[in-house]
Design a protein around this motif. Structure first.
Motif, PDB file in Angstrom:
ATOM      1  N   PRO A  55     -36.522   7.561   8.636  1.00  0.00           N
ATOM      2  CA  PRO A  55     -35.389   7.840   9.531  1.00  0.00           C
ATOM      3  C   PRO A  55     -35.522   7.066  10.843  1.00  0.00           C
ATOM      4  CG  PRO A  55     -36.954   9.640   9.627  1.00  0.00           C
ATOM      5  CD  PRO A  55     -37.479   8.679   8.584  1.00  0.00           C
ATOM      6  N   VAL A  56     -35.213   5.782  10.785  1.00  0.00           N
ATOM      7  CA  VAL A  56     -35.423   4.910  11.941  1.00  0.00           C
ATOM      8  C   VAL A  56     -34.623   5.386  13.152  1.00  0.00           C
ATOM      9  CG1 VAL A  56     -35.106   2.573  12.824  1.00  0.00           C
ATOM     10  CG2 VAL A  56     -36.016   2.920  10.541  1.00  0.00           C
ATOM     11  N   ASP A  57     -33.399   5.821  12.942  1.00  0.00           N
ATOM     12  CA  ASP A  57     -32.581   6.265  14.073  1.00  0.00           C
ATOM     13  C   ASP A  57     -33.228   7.447  14.791  1.00  0.00           C
ATOM     14  OD1 ASP A  57     -30.747   4.301  13.518  1.00  0.00           O
ATOM     15  OD2 ASP A  57     -29.373   5.618  12.425  1.00  0.00           O
ATOM     16  N   ASN A  58     -33.739   8.401  14.027  1.00  0.00           N
ATOM     17  CA  ASN A  58     -34.373   9.565  14.634  1.00  0.00           C
ATOM     18  C   ASN A  58     -35.667   9.179  15.345  1.00  0.00           C
ATOM     19  OD1 ASN A  58     -32.354  11.226  13.672  1.00  0.00           O
ATOM     20  ND2 ASN A  58     -33.470  11.818  11.842  1.00  0.00           N
ATOM     21  N   ILE A  59     -36.434   8.288  14.731  1.00  0.00           N
ATOM     22  CA  ILE A  59     -37.673   7.832  15.357  1.00  0.00           C
ATOM     23  C   ILE A  59     -37.364   7.050  16.632  1.00  0.00           C
ATOM     24  CG2 ILE A  59     -39.660   6.292  15.074  1.00  0.00           C
ATOM     25  CD1 ILE A  59     -39.688   7.048  12.118  1.00  0.00           C
ATOM     26  N   VAL A  63     -38.775   8.051  20.271  1.00  0.00           N
ATOM     27  CA  VAL A  63     -39.574   7.119  21.064  1.00  0.00           C
ATOM     28  C   VAL A  63     -38.898   6.852  22.404  1.00  0.00           C
ATOM     29  CG1 VAL A  63     -40.453   4.765  21.185  1.00  0.00           C
ATOM     30  CG2 VAL A  63     -40.659   6.043  19.061  1.00  0.00           C
ATOM     31  N   GLN A  64     -37.592   6.634  22.377  1.00  0.00           N
ATOM     32  CA  GLN A  64     -36.868   6.363  23.620  1.00  0.00           C
ATOM     33  C   GLN A  64     -36.977   7.542  24.584  1.00  0.00           C
ATOM     34  OE1 GLN A  64     -32.736   5.388  23.118  1.00  0.00           O
ATOM     35  NE2 GLN A  64     -32.406   5.015  25.292  1.00  0.00           N
ATOM     36  N   THR A  65     -36.820   8.755  24.057  1.00  0.00           N
ATOM     37  CA  THR A  65     -36.897   9.947  24.899  1.00  0.00           C
ATOM     38  C   THR A  65     -38.238  10.036  25.611  1.00  0.00           C
ATOM     39  OG1 THR A  65     -35.414  11.141  23.407  1.00  0.00           O
ATOM     40  CG2 THR A  65     -36.736  12.463  24.914  1.00  0.00           C
ATOM     41  N   TYR A  66     -39.324   9.840  24.857  1.00  0.00           N
ATOM     42  CA  TYR A  66     -40.659   9.963  25.444  1.00  0.00           C
ATOM     43  C   TYR A  66     -41.023   8.757  26.294  1.00  0.00           C
ATOM     44  CZ  TYR A  66     -42.163  14.348  23.385  1.00  0.00           C
ATOM     45  OH  TYR A  66     -42.309  15.689  23.095  1.00  0.00           O
ATOM     46  N   PRO A 116     -38.581 -11.048   3.129  1.00  0.00           N
ATOM     47  CA  PRO A 116     -39.156 -10.173   4.156  1.00  0.00           C
ATOM     48  C   PRO A 116     -38.142  -9.594   5.128  1.00  0.00           C
ATOM     49  CG  PRO A 116     -40.463 -12.169   3.887  1.00  0.00           C
ATOM     50  CD  PRO A 116     -39.206 -12.376   3.101  1.00  0.00           C
ATOM     51  N   LYS A 117     -36.918 -10.132   5.144  1.00  0.00           N
ATOM     52  CA  LYS A 117     -35.920  -9.619   6.086  1.00  0.00           C
ATOM     53  C   LYS A 117     -35.540  -8.159   5.803  1.00  0.00           C
ATOM     54  CE  LYS A 117     -33.666 -13.887   7.594  1.00  0.00           C
ATOM     55  NZ  LYS A 117     -34.005 -13.634   9.025  1.00  0.00           N
ATOM     56  N   ILE A 118     -35.901  -7.639   4.639  1.00  0.00           N
ATOM     57  CA  ILE A 118     -35.572  -6.235   4.373  1.00  0.00           C
ATOM     58  C   ILE A 118     -36.313  -5.311   5.329  1.00  0.00           C
ATOM     59  CG2 ILE A 118     -35.146  -6.751   1.936  1.00  0.00           C
ATOM     60  CD1 ILE A 118     -37.702  -5.248   1.272  1.00  0.00           C
ATOM     61  N   PHE A 119     -37.390  -5.823   5.956  1.00  0.00           N
ATOM     62  CA  PHE A 119     -38.144  -5.006   6.902  1.00  0.00           C
ATOM     63  C   PHE A 119     -37.503  -4.979   8.280  1.00  0.00           C
ATOM     64  CE2 PHE A 119     -41.336  -6.390   3.761  1.00  0.00           C
ATOM     65  CZ  PHE A 119     -41.753  -5.149   3.319  1.00  0.00           C
ATOM     66  N   ASP A 120     -36.445  -5.788   8.489  1.00  0.00           N
ATOM     67  CA  ASP A 120     -35.762  -5.772   9.778  1.00  0.00           C
ATOM     68  C   ASP A 120     -35.192  -4.398  10.081  1.00  0.00           C
ATOM     69  OD1 ASP A 120     -36.388  -8.420  10.003  1.00  0.00           O
ATOM     70  OD2 ASP A 120     -34.353  -9.174   9.596  1.00  0.00           O
ATOM     71  N   TYR A 121     -34.914  -3.625   9.027  1.00  0.00           N
ATOM     72  CA  TYR A 121     -34.381  -2.269   9.204  1.00  0.00           C
ATOM     73  C   TYR A 121     -35.313  -1.402  10.047  1.00  0.00           C
ATOM     74  CZ  TYR A 121     -33.224   2.570   7.885  1.00  0.00           C
ATOM     75  OH  TYR A 121     -32.935   3.906   7.905  1.00  0.00           O
ATOM     76  N   LEU A 122     -36.596  -1.737  10.050  1.00  0.00           N
ATOM     77  CA  LEU A 122     -37.586  -0.899  10.718  1.00  0.00           C
ATOM     78  C   LEU A 122     -37.726  -1.199  12.209  1.00  0.00           C
ATOM     79  CD1 LEU A 122     -40.303  -1.102   7.935  1.00  0.00           C
ATOM     80  CD2 LEU A 122     -38.768   0.812   8.402  1.00  0.00           C
ATOM     81  N   GLU A 123     -37.043  -2.219  12.689  1.00  0.00           N
ATOM     82  CA  GLU A 123     -37.158  -2.564  14.096  1.00  0.00           C
ATOM     83  C   GLU A 123     -36.487  -1.511  14.969  1.00  0.00           C
ATOM     84  OE1 GLU A 123     -35.625  -6.458  14.708  1.00  0.00           O
ATOM     85  OE2 GLU A 123     -37.202  -7.448  13.533  1.00  0.00           O
ATOM     86  N   LEU A 124     -37.134  -1.206  16.093  1.00  0.00           N
ATOM     87  CA  LEU A 124     -36.592  -0.223  17.021  1.00  0.00           C
ATOM     88  C   LEU A 124     -35.948  -0.926  18.212  1.00  0.00           C
ATOM     89  CD1 LEU A 124     -39.461   2.435  17.141  1.00  0.00           C
ATOM     90  CD2 LEU A 124     -37.544   2.276  15.566  1.00  0.00           C
ATOM     91  N   GLU A 125     -34.835  -0.376  18.659  1.00  0.00           N
ATOM     92  CA  GLU A 125     -34.150  -0.891  19.844  1.00  0.00           C
ATOM     93  C   GLU A 125     -34.150   0.203  20.899  1.00  0.00           C
ATOM     94  OE1 GLU A 125     -29.739  -2.560  21.227  1.00  0.00           O
ATOM     95  OE2 GLU A 125     -30.235  -2.334  19.101  1.00  0.00           O
ATOM     96  N   ILE A 126     -34.910  -0.023  21.961  1.00  0.00           N
ATOM     97  CA  ILE A 126     -35.077   0.995  22.991  1.00  0.00           C
ATOM     98  C   ILE A 126     -34.283   0.602  24.232  1.00  0.00           C
ATOM     99  CG2 ILE A 126     -36.723   2.280  24.385  1.00  0.00           C
ATOM    100  CD1 ILE A 126     -36.990   2.694  21.359  1.00  0.00           C
ATOM    101  N   LYS A 127     -33.360   1.460  24.645  1.00  0.00           N
ATOM    102  CA  LYS A 127     -32.567   1.236  25.851  1.00  0.00           C
ATOM    103  C   LYS A 127     -33.305   1.806  27.065  1.00  0.00           C
ATOM    104  CE  LYS A 127     -28.212   1.335  23.302  1.00  0.00           C
ATOM    105  NZ  LYS A 127     -28.860   1.379  21.972  1.00  0.00           N
ATOM    106  N   ILE A 128     -32.954   1.349  28.249  1.00  0.00           N
ATOM    107  CA  ILE A 128     -33.724   1.695  29.448  1.00  0.00           C
ATOM    108  C   ILE A 128     -33.150   2.888  30.209  1.00  0.00           C
ATOM    109  CG2 ILE A 128     -34.550  -0.660  29.700  1.00  0.00           C
ATOM    110  CD1 ILE A 128     -32.506  -1.021  31.979  1.00  0.00           C
ATOM    111  N   LEU A 129     -32.071   3.476  29.730  1.00  0.00           N
ATOM    112  CA  LEU A 129     -31.488   4.625  30.390  1.00  0.00           C
ATOM    113  C   LEU A 129     -31.431   5.804  29.434  1.00  0.00           C
ATOM    114  CD1 LEU A 129     -28.481   2.940  32.264  1.00  0.00           C
ATOM    115  CD2 LEU A 129     -30.692   3.594  33.223  1.00  0.00           C
ATOM    116  N   ASN A 130     -31.631   7.005  29.977  1.00  0.00           N
ATOM    117  CA  ASN A 130     -31.496   8.211  29.168  1.00  0.00           C
ATOM    118  C   ASN A 130     -30.076   8.331  28.648  1.00  0.00           C
ATOM    119  OD1 ASN A 130     -34.082   9.293  29.238  1.00  0.00           O
ATOM    120  ND2 ASN A 130     -33.721  10.360  31.182  1.00  0.00           N
TER     121      ASN A 130
END
Length: 238
Positions: A55-59, A63-66, A116-130
Motif C-alpha cells: 500500500p504505497v499511498d498509505n506508506i 512517512v510524510q506525517t512523521y 525494471p520500471k515496474i518497481f517505479d510504483y514503489l517510489e515515494l513522493e513526499i511533500k513539504i507541507l502538512n
C-alpha cells in the motif's frame, strides 16, 4: 527515498536496482508431462501483482506525517541518508549473491516483456507541507511509526504471494522465493561487518526497535517462522 532502507522495504532494496553487468542465468523452461514446453506464466505480470499488494499511498502518507512532524523520526531519516548508511547499503547490494538475484530478475522481466520500471510504483513522493493540520498531533516517535507501519504493511499477504503453496504454483515466483530464502547467510554476513554493526547500533540509539525490524525482514523472506511455527523452511537453506 530510502527510509529504513534495508529494513522495512528490504525487498525493494534487493530487486529494484538492476545490475550493470549482463545477466548470465538461463531462463526457466518448464516442460509438460508429454515432454513439450509447458505454457509459461508471465513473470512481469506476476511480480507486478505482488508489488501492487504494497500500500504505497498509505506508506507515503505515514512517512510524510512523521517526517514533517516527528523529531525522532527525522533523526532516523538523517541516519539512513548518512554516508555510512549509504556505504552499508552499497555493500549489501554489491554482494555477489544479491547481484546474481538482480541479474536473474532483470533477465526474467525482459524475457516476459517487462522491465525494471515496474518497481517505479514503489517510489515515494513526499511533500513539504502538512496535508491536514491535525498531523502534528498524531505522531508518537519512532516507536509510533513502527507500530503504525506494521499495521499497514501486509507482510503475510506478500509472503503468501511469493511462497510456493497450493494456490501459488508459478515456477518463476517459486524460483524467486527460493533465491530470496537463500540470501539469509548474506544478510547475516553483512550485518556482522563493522559497517553493519555501526549502523545497527546507531539506529538502536535513535530509538528504532531493531529486533522488530529484523523479525519482519526474516519473516518476509522465509528466514524465520516466528508467527507460524508449524512451518519449516530448512530445506531451502541447503
Amino acid at each position: 527515498m530510502r527510509f529504513i532502507g534495508c529494513a522495512f522495504l528490504g525487498f525493494m532494496c534487493l530487486v529494484a536496482f538492476p545490475s550493470a553487468t549482463p545477466a548470465i542465468l538461463a531462463p526457466i523452461r518448464p516442460y509438460g508431462q508429454n515432454g513439450t514446453l509447458a505454457q509459461q506464466n508471465n513473470f512481469a505480470l506476476e511480480l507486478k501483482s505482488v508489488i501492487r499488494q504494497i500500500p504505497v499511498d498509505n506508506i507515503e502518507k505515514l512517512v510524510q506525517t512523521y517526517l514533517l512532524n516527528d523529531i525522532e523520526f527525522q533523526g532516523v531519516i538523517r541516519a539512513i541518508n548518512s554516508l555510512p548508511a549509504y556505504r552499508f547499503y552499497r555493500q549489501l547490494i554489491n554482494q555477489p549473491e544479491v547481484r546474481q538475484l538482480q541479474q536473474w530478475i532483470t533477465q526474467q522481466l525482459i524475457l516476459s516483456g517487462g522491465g525494471p520500471k515496474i518497481f517505479d510504483y514503489l517510489e515515494l513522493e513526499i511533500k513539504i507541507l502538512n496535508k491536514y493540520p491535525y498531523w502534528s498531533q498524531i505522531v508518537n516517535g519512532i516507536q509510533g511509526f513502527q507500530a503504525e507501519f506494521v499495521q499497514i504493511y501486509p507482510v503475510q499477504l506478500i509472503r503468501s504471494f511469493l511462497e510456493p503453496s497450493a494456490t501459488q504454483t508459478s515456477p518463476q515466483l517459486s524460483e524467486l522465493w527460493r533465491r530470496l530464502v537463500a540470501l539469509r547467510p548474506v544478510y547475516e554476513r553483512v550485518l556482522a561487518t563493522p559497517p553493519g554493526k555501526a549502523i545497527t547500533a546507531e539506529l538502536q540509539r535513535l530509538g528504532v526497535d531493531v529486533g522488530g525490524v529484523d523479525a519482519l525482514i526474516r519473516y518476509q523472506f522465509g528466514w524465520s517462522n516466528v508467527t507460524f511455527p508449524s512451518y519449516d523452511y530448512t530445506d531451502y537453506l541447503y
